[in-house]
Scaffold this motif. Structure first.
Motif, mmCIF file in Angstrom:
data_model
loop_
_atom_site.group_PDB
_atom_site.id
_atom_site.type_symbol
_atom_site.label_atom_id
_atom_site.label_comp_id
_atom_site.label_asym_id
_atom_site.label_seq_id
_atom_site.Cartn_x
_atom_site.Cartn_y
_atom_site.Cartn_z
ATOM 1 N N ALA A 42 -5.955 -33.598 -13.322
ATOM 2 C CA ALA A 42 -6.686 -32.886 -14.364
ATOM 3 C C ALA A 42 -6.744 -31.391 -14.068
ATOM 4 O O ALA A 42 -6.553 -30.551 -14.958
ATOM 5 C CB ALA A 42 -8.092 -33.450 -14.492
ATOM 6 N N LYS A 43 -6.980 -31.049 -12.819
ATOM 7 C CA LYS A 43 -7.080 -29.627 -12.473
ATOM 8 C C LYS A 43 -5.721 -28.932 -12.555
ATOM 9 O O LYS A 43 -5.634 -27.759 -12.925
ATOM 10 C CB LYS A 43 -7.704 -29.486 -11.087
ATOM 11 N N LYS A 44 -4.665 -29.669 -12.223
ATOM 12 C CA LYS A 44 -3.329 -29.104 -12.383
ATOM 13 C C LYS A 44 -3.036 -28.854 -13.863
ATOM 14 O O LYS A 44 -2.436 -27.841 -14.230
ATOM 15 C CB LYS A 44 -2.278 -30.039 -11.794
ATOM 16 N N ALA A 45 -3.470 -29.777 -14.720
ATOM 17 C CA ALA A 45 -3.274 -29.611 -16.163
ATOM 18 C C ALA A 45 -4.046 -28.399 -16.681
ATOM 19 O O ALA A 45 -3.540 -27.625 -17.514
ATOM 20 C CB ALA A 45 -3.718 -30.871 -16.902
ATOM 21 N N ILE A 46 -5.271 -28.222 -16.202
ATOM 22 C CA ILE A 46 -6.072 -27.056 -16.598
ATOM 23 C C ILE A 46 -5.380 -25.768 -16.159
ATOM 24 O O ILE A 46 -5.313 -24.787 -16.911
ATOM 25 C CB ILE A 46 -7.486 -27.148 -16.004
ATOM 26 N N TYR A 47 -4.842 -25.772 -14.944
ATOM 27 C CA TYR A 47 -4.137 -24.594 -14.442
ATOM 28 C C TYR A 47 -2.917 -24.279 -15.307
ATOM 29 O O TYR A 47 -2.661 -23.123 -15.657
ATOM 30 C CB TYR A 47 -3.704 -24.805 -12.996
ATOM 31 N N GLU A 48 -2.158 -25.317 -15.685
ATOM 32 C CA GLU A 48 -0.969 -25.110 -16.522
ATOM 33 C C GLU A 48 -1.341 -24.512 -17.873
ATOM 34 O O GLU A 48 -0.586 -23.724 -18.447
ATOM 35 C CB GLU A 48 -0.237 -26.434 -16.729
ATOM 36 N N LEU A 49 -2.510 -24.875 -18.378
ATOM 37 C CA LEU A 49 -2.941 -24.380 -19.687
ATOM 38 C C LEU A 49 -3.555 -22.985 -19.612
ATOM 39 O O LEU A 49 -3.331 -22.150 -20.493
ATOM 40 C CB LEU A 49 -3.952 -25.357 -20.297
ATOM 41 N N THR A 50 -4.312 -22.712 -18.553
ATOM 42 C CA THR A 50 -5.126 -21.489 -18.510
ATOM 43 C C THR A 50 -4.730 -20.477 -17.440
ATOM 44 O O THR A 50 -5.184 -19.327 -17.480
ATOM 45 C CB THR A 50 -6.601 -21.857 -18.252
ATOM 46 N N ASP A 51 -3.933 -20.888 -16.462
ATOM 47 C CA ASP A 51 -3.601 -20.067 -15.286
ATOM 48 C C ASP A 51 -4.805 -19.832 -14.368
ATOM 49 O O ASP A 51 -4.729 -19.021 -13.444
ATOM 50 C CB ASP A 51 -3.009 -18.703 -15.688
ATOM 51 N N PHE A 52 -5.891 -20.531 -14.604
ATOM 52 C CA PHE A 52 -7.076 -20.404 -13.749
ATOM 53 C C PHE A 52 -6.857 -21.264 -12.506
ATOM 54 O O PHE A 52 -6.690 -22.481 -12.598
ATOM 55 C CB PHE A 52 -8.321 -20.859 -14.504
#
Length: 214
Positions: free
Chosen positions: A36-46
């Motif tokens: 989930a956190k990898k997916a968030i990173y891919e979407l937001t660069d956060f």
């Protein structure tokens, strides 16, 4: 468990992870949070992953809590040693589900199908296990959009049509015409992504992810 993986957990997540007594439960929780956190990173660069707390809501769907990230939602799936997630803006609902194809599950899955879905499998698939598992993942992914999971009658999520388009299978729903499912087989697994009917996405990246599942 590698320390780098645990370092990605928020303090509250680490507390929850540590509270589980059995390794399979720990593994499924960690797989879900890391994907989930990898997916968030891919979407937001956060990339401050340990500041993101992925909470669990009353009906078990994930909730993203982070002051630096707003209006981001998640759909999470895990099977065996594989965790799979998709992050998306709140304004563009999506759902994902991953399952392993197993002939032992045919009777159980068939019992959850409508007559129309049984006919779809008979007409389109050489192997019942593949057909029923694909339909199950599509319905499970759609139920995640509604945030109900398995607490609703899956026959209400009946598939209306399944069409093979090259390496993917595209499905539509009888009662939810605004959505479609994109499904793909990789080895012994099938994954379904449900999204708004007229949305498009980078399908080559989709294939790259799922070809590496086995």
């Amino acid at each position: 468990m590698a320390e780098l993986e645990l370092e990605a957990l928020h303090p509250k997540e680490l507390e929850i992870y540590s509270s589980f007594k059995h390794e399979p439960r720990k593994m499924s929780y960690l797989l879900g949070r890391l994907s989930a956190k990898k997916a968030i990173y891919e979407l937001t660069d956060f990339n401050e992953l340990n500041t993101i707390f992925i909470d669990t809501a009353v009906f078990e769907f994930p909730v993203v809590k982070c002051l630096a990230i707003q209006n981001i939602q998640l759909s999470i799936s895990h099977c065996n040693t594989i965790g799979l997630s998709i992050a998306f803006p709140e304004s563009h609902p999506m759902g994902i589900d991953l399952e392993e194809v197993n002939t032992k599950n045919v009777d159980v899955l068939k019992d959850q199908m409508t007559l129309k879905e049984v006919q779809l499998v008979e007409n389109l698939f050489l192997e019942e296990a593949k057909g029923y598992t694909l339909i199950w993942t599509a319905k499970e992914a759609l139920s995640k959009i509604f945030k109900t999971g398995m607490m609703m009658d899956f026959k209400l999520l009946e598939l209306d049509k399944v069409v093979k388009k090259g390496p993917i299978w595209e499905s539509t729903f009888k009662h939810c015409e605004q959505y479609k499912a994109i499904s793909y087989f990789s080895g012994t697994y099938v994954c379904s992504l449900v999204l708004p009917k007229y949305s498009t996405f980078n399908i080559s990246k989709y294939f790259k992810i799922f070809k590496s599942l086995n």
